[in-house]
Write a protein that holds these residues in place. Structure first.
Motif, short mmCIF file in Angstrom:
data_model
loop_
_atom_site.label_atom_id
_atom_site.label_comp_id
_atom_site.label_asym_id
_atom_site.label_seq_id
_atom_site.Cartn_x
_atom_site.Cartn_y
_atom_site.Cartn_z
N GLY A 131 0.78 -1.23 0.00
CA GLY A 131 0.00 0.00 0.00
C GLY A 131 0.81 1.27 0.00
N GLU A 132 2.12 1.18 -0.29
CA GLU A 132 2.99 2.35 -0.32
C GLU A 132 3.66 2.43 -1.69
OE1 GLU A 132 4.33 2.13 4.40
OE2 GLU A 132 5.73 1.61 2.79
N LEU A 133 3.74 3.64 -2.22
CA LEU A 133 4.39 3.87 -3.51
C LEU A 133 5.69 4.64 -3.27
CD1 LEU A 133 4.08 3.57 -6.60
CD2 LEU A 133 3.09 5.86 -6.62
N HIS A 134 6.82 4.01 -3.63
CA HIS A 134 8.13 4.60 -3.44
C HIS A 134 8.68 5.00 -4.82
CE1 HIS A 134 8.60 3.15 0.80
NE2 HIS A 134 7.68 2.30 0.36
N ILE A 135 9.01 6.26 -5.00
CA ILE A 135 9.51 6.73 -6.29
C ILE A 135 10.93 7.26 -6.11
CG2 ILE A 135 7.22 7.25 -7.20
CD1 ILE A 135 7.70 10.17 -6.58
N THR A 136 11.77 7.01 -7.13
CA THR A 136 13.16 7.46 -7.14
C THR A 136 13.41 8.24 -8.42
OG1 THR A 136 13.87 5.50 -5.89
CG2 THR A 136 15.57 6.76 -7.04
N PRO A 137 13.89 9.48 -8.35
CA PRO A 137 14.17 10.26 -9.57
C PRO A 137 15.23 9.56 -10.42
CG PRO A 137 14.20 11.67 -7.62
CD PRO A 137 14.15 10.26 -7.13
N LEU A 138 15.10 9.69 -11.73
CA LEU A 138 16.05 9.09 -12.66
C LEU A 138 17.18 10.08 -12.98
CD1 LEU A 138 13.70 7.30 -15.23
CD2 LEU A 138 15.11 6.24 -13.48
N GLN A 139 18.39 9.55 -13.01
CA GLN A 139 19.54 10.36 -13.40
C GLN A 139 19.64 10.48 -14.92
OE1 GLN A 139 21.48 12.13 -11.69
NE2 GLN A 139 23.26 12.55 -12.95
N GLY A 140 19.23 9.43 -15.64
CA GLY A 140 19.30 9.47 -17.09
C GLY A 140 18.46 8.37 -17.71
N ILE A 141 18.02 8.59 -18.94
CA ILE A 141 17.29 7.59 -19.72
C ILE A 141 18.11 7.33 -20.98
CG2 ILE A 141 15.14 7.03 -20.91
CD1 ILE A 141 13.70 8.96 -19.06
N LEU A 142 18.60 6.11 -21.14
CA LEU A 142 19.53 5.77 -22.20
C LEU A 142 18.93 4.69 -23.10
CD1 LEU A 142 22.81 5.56 -20.09
CD2 LEU A 142 21.81 7.56 -21.18
N GLN A 143 19.08 4.86 -24.39
CA GLN A 143 18.69 3.85 -25.36
C GLN A 143 19.94 3.08 -25.78
OE1 GLN A 143 16.53 5.45 -28.66
NE2 GLN A 143 14.68 5.89 -27.47
N MET A 144 19.92 1.77 -25.59
CA MET A 144 21.05 0.91 -25.92
C MET A 144 20.84 0.35 -27.32
SD MET A 144 22.66 1.35 -23.13
CE MET A 144 24.01 0.26 -23.51
N ARG A 145 21.74 0.70 -28.23
CA ARG A 145 21.65 0.25 -29.61
C ARG A 145 22.93 -0.48 -29.99
NH1 ARG A 145 17.58 2.97 -32.53
NH2 ARG A 145 16.54 4.62 -31.31
N PRO A 146 22.85 -1.45 -30.90
CA PRO A 146 24.06 -2.18 -31.32
C PRO A 146 25.07 -1.23 -31.95
CG PRO A 146 22.08 -3.33 -32.04
CD PRO A 146 21.62 -2.00 -31.52
N SER A 147 26.34 -1.46 -31.62
CA SER A 147 27.43 -0.66 -32.17
C SER A 147 28.12 -1.46 -33.27
CB SER A 147 28.43 -0.30 -31.08
OG SER A 147 29.57 0.31 -31.62
N PHE A 148 28.40 -0.80 -34.37
CA PHE A 148 29.04 -1.46 -35.51
C PHE A 148 30.45 -0.90 -35.73
CE2 PHE A 148 24.45 -1.50 -36.20
CZ PHE A 148 24.22 -2.85 -36.35
#
Length: 705
Positions: A131-148
């Motif tokens: 019954g408790e909602l714990h939220i943590t701020p995000l430092q970054g949102i990263l998209q991981m894509r294959p490197s060629f």
């Protein structure tokens, strides 16, 4: 007076009642470390959780991450011939340690991150429990894509082979080529506009990004024990309402956050240059900002001049408190601190040297002026190793050039301020001692290497013949009574105590307050760096043989309280760290506070040992660069808690090992204390006393950066 009719809810809201209220908590333990990884080229049903992660690294400032993930070469969907062909194109036929694929087959894949958004203030990770909602701020949102990048490496290999083939064919014609004249041109000085274009260019940005070094990480799987432990930090550690003030807002504050008021732009006509401030405008600022602005512009100023620039009637005690935050005392005058002139993340306008390096160099120049009136520019540049333009800037801030004398300090020494405020002078002296020890480690020099010119050259004093004759007459007149007394005594008693040989032994007066030193030693006080030497065995210098001497002073209650409180907050400290904290404590005391005077290292160590602490001998490795004070490790031995047994077992382990693994500590605790040691106890013990690096645990303060 009739009351207004009650407000009625809309009919639509009657059909939508509140069925549950959920408490929301803001967790901050991972606020600056939590990243959200997205894999846009792969469906959510096909995760990488069960695939082996070979390595991971990050550039924190750029928020750039690289992951190396293994490829299942035994899968029926894997084309073995294609994998071998790619490895051959990338690495060639040679077997080297630098090869991308060590097994001659493409057996791994690299993922590189790009930022989904630069503003993550509106995003957070949430977890729901009981019954408790714990939220943590995000430092970054990263998209991981294959490197060629391996394809780029294959192209480079291909071009090298083609260049080698072309070079072999054209080598026969080299002898027929004519010698051509080459015109040498020198580039003109770079203008400010050209410099700005160069800084904003793609190549410059790529170079700056490449300068940040990679930080290698250890990957832990979803079901790993370390992951379970870190996942607990997603819950708010302090459940009290006072610590979650961000989520406790009044209705007016909440509305103001949703719809902030539009700020009206006020047009202020400048009355002078944009980088200058009139005295009238200056006096509208708070006292601390006034002093900071004045010191940034003037650089060096006596205290009396500073008081004259401030509003009449300003309290000198408040000014003293503020000036010590932005300036340091040099020869009785105040010089602005280096970190005020060169803030963090700034750089030199001449050479681009980072602010941290500039501050160290300027602090060295300031420290040299605390030792001498004049310094030589070449000597400074040889030690701090900074560009000549930056060294000249440092000297121009606080000195003027003199012919054949180097750079002399800008203002005369202000002895009156030191006499009037001895407590401030003492505190500043302690600060300079701490800065000196730090500079000696950074620039690898010793104070003895920089001998003052006053000690090398005897100052020539010109005395006229008339002055010499006058001084001789004064000495004769002063000594006449004692000479007549000696003559009469010799006539009455003959040779006296000289035994008839005509030789008179001169007796030196001995002060009643100071015992006479009767032992011949290189160190007259029998001490080496504040500690009794082995040769100092004479009665006058040894307080432990029962023949007098000056005993070690007992610590004051204030010093005991400082040591007691410090070791209750931090259970493991080196002597170097204790001295640093002590200097910071002295600097934080208000002006006029004079409880601490001449605290020696010996007295500080004795106070530590009297505070239920012990010194443990940690076996530092032979190649360790730790100084002597950094190898003296003191620990809290007894506090009256049952947890003392856990700490004592840990200390005994580190008396035999410089670094250990977690399972070694766990096994030893189980042997000594039985099964009563829980995971929470283990985590608390390591958090209080140890630091971790590369899977190994070290006592706090013993790990050298």
């Amino acid at each position: 007076m009739t009351s207004p009719p009650p407000l009625t809810m809309a009919s639509g809201e009657d059909d939508d009642p509140v069925i549950q209220e959920i408490d929301v908590y803001l967790a901050k333990s991972l606020a600056d470390k939590l990243y959200l990884f997205q894999y846009p080229v792969r469906p959510s049903s096909m995760t990488y959780d069960d695939i082996t992660h070979l390595s991971a690294k990050i550039k924190p400032k750029q928020q750039k991450v690289e992951l190396e993930i293994a490829i299942n070469t035994l899968s029926p969907n894997y084309c073995r011939s294609k994998g071998e062909q790619i490895a051959l194109n990338v690495d060639g036929t040679t077997s080297e340690d630098s090869n991308t694929y060590s097994v001659k087959m493409m057996d791994k894949q690299t993922f590189t991150s790009i930022q989904s958004t630069t503003n993550t203030s509106r995003y957070a990770a949430a977890i729901f429990r009981k019954g408790e909602l714990h939220i943590t701020p995000l430092q970054g949102i990263l998209q991981m894509r294959p490197s060629f990048s391996y394809l780029d490496k294959a192209d480079c290999k291909h071009r090298e082979r083609e260049a080698a083939n072309e070079g072999g064919d054209s080598s026969q014609d080299e002898a027929d080529e004519d010698v051509k004249a080459v015109t040498v041109r020198f580039s003109r000085p770079e203008s400010e506009q050209a410099r700005q274009r160069r800084i904003q260019s793609y190549d410059f940005l790529q170079k700056k990004q490449a300068e940040e070094s990679w930080v290698h990480l250890h990957y832990h799987g979803l079901n790993d024990g370390r992951s379970d432990h870190e996942r607990l930090y997603l819950y708010c550690q302090t459940m009290g309402g006072s610590d979650n003030t961000e989520l406790v807002k009044t209705p007016k504050e909440y509305l103001a956050m949703l719809m902030p008021p539009v700020a009206e732009e006020k047009i202020v006509r400048p009355v002078g240059p944009s980088n200058m401030l009139s005295m009238a405008q200056l006096r509208t600022l708070p006292l601390g900002d006034q002093i900071k602005t004045l010191m940034k512009n003037v650089k060096v100023m006596p205290f009396a001049n500073l008081m004259g620039l401030l509003t009449p009637g300003t309290d000198s005690t408040a000014v003293l408190r503020c000036i010590q935050q932005v300036a340091l005392l040099v020869q009785g005058n105040w010089v602005v601190k280096s970190d005020v002139l060169y803030p963090k993340n700034s750089c030199s306008p001449h050479s681009g040297v980072p602010a941290e390096v500039l501050c160290r160099g300027r602090d060295f120049v300031m420290w040299r002026f605390t030792q001498d009136r004049s310094v030589m520019r070449k000597e400074i540049a040889a030690i701090i190793k900074l560009p000549p333009e930056d060294v000249k800037d440092f000297l121009e801030h606080m000195a003027v050039p003199r012919i054949n004398r180097g750079w002399e300090f800008l203002l005369p020494s202000d002895g009156s301020f030191i006499k009037k405020h001895p407590d401030v002078a003492q505190r500043q002296h302690m600060l300079w001692m701490g800065i000196q020890s730090k500079l000696e480690k950074v620039f690898t020099f010793s104070k003895d290497d920089l001998v003052s010119k006053k000690d090398l050259e005897t100052e020539t004093v010109h005395v006229s013949g008339e002055q010499r004759l006058k001084a001789a007459h004064e000495r004769a007149r002063h000594n006449q009574p004692s000479l007549e007394k000696d003559l009469s005594a010799r006539r009455q008693g003959g040779a006296g105590a000289s035994g008839g040989t005509g030789v008179r032994v001169k007796e030196e007066p001995v002060s009643e307050d100071e015992p006479m030193d009767s032992c011949s030693s290189v160190h007259p006080n029998g001490l080496v760096n504040g500690y009794p030497s082995s040769s100092a065995t004479c009665p006058a210098s040894n307080p432990h043989n029962g023949h007098g001497g000056t005993p070690t002073p007992s610590p004051s209650p204030e010093l005991r309280d400082f040591v007691w409180n410090t070791f209750r907050k931090q259970h493991v400290l080196t002597l170097s760290e204790v001295k640093r904290l002590f200097n910071l404590h002295l600097a934080s005391l208000p002006p006029g506070h004079s409880l601490f005077h001449s605290i020696s290292d010996r007295l500080l160590q004795d106070t530590i040992l009297m505070s239920q602490c012990k010194q443990i001998l940690v076996p530092f490795p032979a190649q360790s660069t730790a100084a002597a004070d950094e190898q003296k490790v003191f620990v809290v031995w007894e506090t009256g808690e049952t947890f003392d047994k856990h700490r004592q077992v840990l200390y005994e382990i580190f008396m035999k090992n410089y670094r250990v693994r977690r399972n070694v500590i766990q096994t030893r605790l189980t042997q000594e204390l039985g099964d009563q040691t829980t995971k929470a106890d283990m985590d608390r013990l390591l958090k209080e006393c140890c630091v971790s690096l590369g899977g190994m645990w070290y006592l706090k303060g013993t790990l050298q950066s």
